[in-house]
Each structure stands twice: as structure tokens, then as C-alpha cells.
Design an enzyme around this catalytic site. Structure first.
Site, PDB file in Angstrom:
ATOM      1  CE  LYS A 119      -1.914   2.754   2.792  1.00  0.00           C
ATOM      2  NZ  LYS A 119      -1.840   3.994   1.989  1.00  0.00           N
TER       3      LYS A 119
ATOM      4  CB  THR B 191       6.825   7.489  16.151  1.00  0.00           C
ATOM      5  OG1 THR B 191       8.181   7.392  15.697  1.00  0.00           O
ATOM      6  CG2 THR B 191       6.714   6.813  17.501  1.00  0.00           C
TER       7      THR B 191
ATOM      8  N   GLY C 222       3.011   4.039  13.487  1.00  0.00           N
ATOM      9  CA  GLY C 222       3.727   2.793  13.812  1.00  0.00           C
ATOM     10  C   GLY C 222       3.121   2.095  15.014  1.00  0.00           C
TER      11      GLY C 222
ATOM     12  CD  GLU D 202      12.890   3.966   8.474  1.00  0.00           C
ATOM     13  OE1 GLU D 202      12.742   4.994   9.172  1.00  0.00           O
ATOM     14  OE2 GLU D 202      12.930   3.967   7.234  1.00  0.00           O
TER      15      GLU D 202
ATOM     16  CB  CYS E 241      12.699   8.853   8.994  1.00  0.00           C
ATOM     17  SG  CYS E 241      13.432   7.755   7.810  1.00  0.00           S
TER      18      CYS E 241
ATOM     19  CD  GLU F  22      10.079  12.536  12.185  1.00  0.00           C
ATOM     20  OE1 GLU F  22       9.047  11.916  12.483  1.00  0.00           O
ATOM     21  OE2 GLU F  22      10.996  12.042  11.493  1.00  0.00           O
TER      22      GLU F  22
END
Ligand code: ADP
Length: 498
Positions: A196, A251, A254, A271, A305, A402
Site C-alpha cells: 500500500k 511513530t 507505527g 521504521e 526520517c 519531529e
């Protein structure tokens, strides 16, 4: 190799074709017929539509991948034949390099020159590297002793088997390359895939899928479902027919992937984000360290990243490096990715523009000094000026979080112990940089840094042979290198009584 003029027409022709998803070797619309809009981020205009697949489409794709894994031409194929197809995918990427670079530039916004020099050749190299692994995946034999079976003899060994059907969810910052990082090892190990791509950048994955079929990949081995994360992505991450999920992205998402996969304890590799420290010592060769530190953050518009977003500068050279990086930032040519002079394109989406400028406004309110940049550029598209901030620290969102944009925060330090502690003060642990001419200092600092990659006197160097992944909340597992092969295989121990 096609020329640029031909490539323009090839990329434009691809854009004009109706886009469908790949399921079991057939190009299909979403079951419910819905589509999603694809934007050119330089213009802020819709340039294409792709199917908005959801749970029903994911079901069909997973079923196709299961069939291809269970008993098929693919599951019976020799490792050598598998390797040849994977190699051919790498060749076809190179043969269509100009076209792919242009598709990537239009869809993501990145300079076509960067896509052509980095994204596309790295993607090809990954397939070429992984092609060689297809024939080199093997177990071991073990001289076992078994103290409770005196006198008995055994033949004990391990088999390495493909993990099965893999759901691969990739982000928008390096759409083709991230797909390659994931598809290469899956195919080398004999897995089958439902991929995807990100909803912001689905185009290069669809073109890559065409090339994979041209390379001779049997039907159902790779299926591509375009769609939104909350629908298609979530359905894939939680699907009972999927054995492993491989994800690259934020994150935050994730953690959702891990929760979705926990239900049936799927294998998971993730990751995730970073807030990577980049440390410039006073003894560094500043002629390379200053542009190096600038590129560490500004490459791919900071949408990396691993971006070196916390720039630690030794006090003695703080002003010199701060001014040097800011001057470098001022000279970066910001413009449309398709313009050959462009060095930095727009951010990928309106949402990303809002997010990055929101951080900049928050920093401003909190008294963080903007040395250069700090604003949106132009009236069309999603451009942000390369930005250098000074005076931010813990508690400022520009320092803690981030940003995923062209924004670097500079921080002074006075000794190695101080900077080692400060560098690790983050939930992330993806990468770190060190700039020094004192190799003893570098070697002493490297083991102290909690990061999956440490670059010394260089930054953003990636290679198919070198494992990449994060400590702490930057992820689980590694991409690339031999290490990734283990992430796509199960180990079966066999013990035969003789
Ligand atoms: P970013 O925040 O940088 O846009 P995301 O982590 O949101 O990146 O997206 C990375 C990939 O994850 C994309 O393919 C996106 O569609 C997908 N995604 C987003 N949300 C989910 C979710 N809840 N479940 C599964 N995949 C998701």
C-alpha cells in the site's frame, strides 16, 4: 536509456492513463468505485486520480497473495529463477529511470535531478543486491550433544523459510525507494506481498508494478492497493491472512500498526520517525562540515526520517557554523521539482505545509530565534523556506518533536560528555552525525550514541548492503543488507534421530 524529451512524454503518457490497482495480475478499480485525488504539490493542483481501495479490496489482494504463496509457479520456482526476475526488475527501473524520476517529481515534489540521481538508482540497486540473496538463503547444521540421551545420534539443521504473505505500507517521502526497500527482500525470500503506497504519492508504485509484471513476476506475487491509511492501511495491518507487516512512516502510526498486528501476533518491522543529532566539533573540517550539516537537514526538504534536525555545534565555532549553514540555506534554489535548476521542491501536501508552518509559528511564539527562513514561500504550492533556528531547547516543540520539514535547530555544547548526553535526550534513535578530524574522539562517541546509524564526516549515505533502522521509538528491525533477509524468514529447526 531514454532521453529526457522521450521521458517527458512517457511520464505524461503514464499520467494520462486511467489508474487501477493490481490484484492477482489484473488491473482493477476499487470494489466501491471510489477514487482519491493525486496532487502536484508544486502547484497545489489535482493531476491524477487513483482508486481508493478499502477493506474489501484488501481482502481480495490478500487472498491473491495467499494463493500465490501456497501453491503456485512462484512457490515452486527455483531460487535462481526468482533471483533472475528480481534482477530484471532492477534493470527495468534503470531502463525507465528518467520516466520514474519525473513521475516521482510530479507526485512528491522533489527535484527531478535528485530523484534521477538518488531515488531511482538506489531503488534499482536494491533489487540487484537482493537478487543475489535469493540463492544465498540457507540454514546451518549443528553438532548437538543432548545430555539426557546418552549414545543417541542426531542430524540437526535449520531451514530458512519465507514468512508468508507480507503487508507493506510505505510513506510519501521516498515513494519508489521505500517500495523497493520492502519489495526486494520479500521477493528474495519467496514471500508474497500486498503493497500500500501512501495516498499522497501512489503513482510510482503503480508504474513499478507494471515493470514487475514485465520482468516476469507471476500473478498475485505482488498486489498493489492504493487508498487511505485509515481504511486500506488499517485493513491490511489487521488482516488475519497477513503473516507480517512491514511499515515505514510516523511513530504515531507505527504504534497503531503494532496494535493492529497484535491481535494475531503477526511479525512486525517498523521504521519510524527521528530527531537526529548532528554534532559538529570545533576541530572538524568546516569547509565540508558546514555544507554537510546543511544537506543533512535540507536534503529532500527535511522530509527524511534520518534528517539531522538537531545541530549540536561546539561553542568555539558556534557562530561560524550557524552563519555558514544559514548562508547555505539562503542560497538553496527553491522551486518546482520539474525545473532542472531546482534544489529544493515543495513539501508534499497542504497538510504537511500546515504542520511545518505550525511548528515555526509555535517556535516564534516561544521566543526561538529564526536565523533564516521561517516562512512559507510563494502563493501556490506547498513551499517552505529552508530554516535555521537558534535558542530552542527542551520544552520547545521545534526542539522536541519531529517536524519533517526543512527546519534545523542549532544548539551549542562545550564538551563530548555533554553532547553525548544531550544527543540521546529524545524518544527517537534513528541516526546521528559526527563531524571531527579526531578519529579517536569519533570512535569514543559512536558507542555512546543510541542510534541505528552513525555517520562520521558524512551524512545521509544509504546503501543496499548497509542495514538501516532505529533504536528506541524509531522502530523495530532493520531494512536492507543481509539483516533484512532474517526479517522476512522463519527459522525451522529440524532434528532427525539416526
Ligand atoms: P506521515 O504522518 O508522514 O504522513 P504516516 O505514518 O501517516 O506518515 O503514513 C505512512 C503510511 O502509513 C501511508 O501509506 C499511510 O497511508 C499509512 N497509514 C496511515 N494511517 C494508517 C493506519 N491507521 N493504519 C495503517 N496504515 C496507515
Amino acid at each position: 536509456m531514454v532521453t529526457t524529451v522521450e521521458a517527458v512524454s512517457h511520464a505524461t503518457r503514464f499520467l494520462k492513463q486511467p489508474k487501477r490497482m493490481l490484484v492477482d495480475g489484473a488491473w482493477v478499480d476499487a470494489c466501491h468505485g471510489r477514487t482519491l485525488e493525486v496532487y502536484d504539490p508544486a502547484l497545489g493542483e489535482v493531476i491524477d486520480h487513483v482508486p481508493a481501495g478499502d477493506a474489501e479490496d484488501v481482502d481480495l489482494a490478500v487472498a491473491a497473495a495467499r494463493r500465490a504463496f501456497a501453491d503456485s509457479e512462484w512457490s515452486r520456482m527455483t531460487a535462481s529463477d526468482r533471483g533472475r526476475i528480481i534482477w530484471r526488475v532492477g534493470d527495468l527501473i534503470l531502463e525507465h529511470a528518467d520516466e520514474l524520476a519525473e513521475i516521482e517529481s510530479m507526485d512528491n515534489g522533489k527535484p527531478v535531478s535528485v530523484a534521477r540521481a538518488a531515488d531511482v538508482p538506489l531503488a534499482a540497486d536494491l533489487f540487484h543486491y537482493m537478487a543475489g540473496f535469493a540463492t544465498k538463503i540457507h540454514g546451518q547444521t549443528f553438532p548437538i550433544s543432548v545430555p539426557y540421551a546418552p549414545g543417541a545420534q542426531f542430524h540437526a539443521y535449520t531451514l530458512k523459510e519465507p514468512v508468508g504473505v507480507v503487508g507493506q505500507i510505505v510513506p510519501w517521502n521516498f515513494p519508489l525507494l521505500m517500495a523497493a526497500w520492502k519489495l526486494g527482500p520479500a521477493l528474495a525470500t519467496g514471500c508474497t506481498v500486498v503493497l500500500k503506497p501512501a495516498e499522497q504519492t501512489p503513482l510510482s508504485a503503480l508504474r513499478l508494478a507494471e515493470l514487475m509484471l514485465d520482468a516476469g513476476l507471476p500473478n498475485g506475487v505482488v498486489n498493489v492497493i492504493t487508498g487511505f491509511g485509515e481504511t486500506a492501511g488499517a485493513a491490511l495491518a489487521g488482516h488475519p491472512g497477513v503473516d507480517k507487516v512491514a511499515f515505514t512512516g510516523s511513530t504515531e502510526v507505527g504504534k497503531l500498526i503494532v496494535k493492529a498486528a497484535a491481535n494475531d501476533l503477526k511479525r512486525v518491522t517498523i521504521e519510524l520517525g527521528g530527531k537526529s543529532p548532528n554534532v559538529v566539533f570545533a576541530d572538524a573540517d568546516l569547509e565540508t562540515a558546514i555544507p554537510g550539516a546543511a544537506n543533512a537537514i535540507f536534503f529532500n526538504h527535511g522530509q527524511c526520517c534520518a534528517a539531522g534536525s538537531r545541530l549540536y555545534i561546539e561553542q568555539k565555532v558556534y557562530d561560524q557554523v550557524l552563519v555558514g549553514v544559514s548562508d547555505y540555506a539562503d542560497k538553496i534554489m527553491v522551486g518546482r521539482g520539474l525545473d532542472p535548476d531546482t534544489e529544493m521542491g515543495p513539501l508534499v501536501s497542504a497538510e504537511q505545509l500546515e504542520r511545518v508552518t505550525g511548528f515555526l509559528e509555535a517556535g516564534d511564539r516561544e521566543g526561538v530565534r529564526t536565523v533564516t527562513g521561517g516562512t512559507q514561500v510563494g502563493e501556490h504550492g506547498y513551499f517552505v523556506a529552508p530554516t535555521v533556528l537558534d535558542g530552542a531547547g527542551p520544552g520547545n516543540s521545534v526542539f522536541d518533536e519531529e517536524i519533517f520539514g526543512p527546519v534545523v535547530t542549532a544548539i551549542p555544547f562545550s564538551d563530548t560528555a555533554e553532547v553525548a548526553a544531550a544527543a540521546n535526550e529524545t524518544i527517537y534513535g534513528l541516526a546521528a552525525g559526527i563531524w571531527t578530524t579526531d578519529l579517536t574522539k569519533a570512535h569514543r562517541l559512536i558507542p555512546q550514541l543510541h542510534a541505528g546509524t552513525v555517520w562520521v564526516n558524512t551524512y545521509n549515505i544509504f546503501d543496499a548492503a548497509l542495514p538501516f533502522g532505529g533504536y528506541k521509538q524509531s522502530g523495530w528491525g532493520r531494512e536492507m543488507g543481509e539483516e533484512v533477509i532474517h526479517e522476512y524468514t522463519e527459522t525451522k529447526s529440524v532434528c532427525i534421530g539416526l
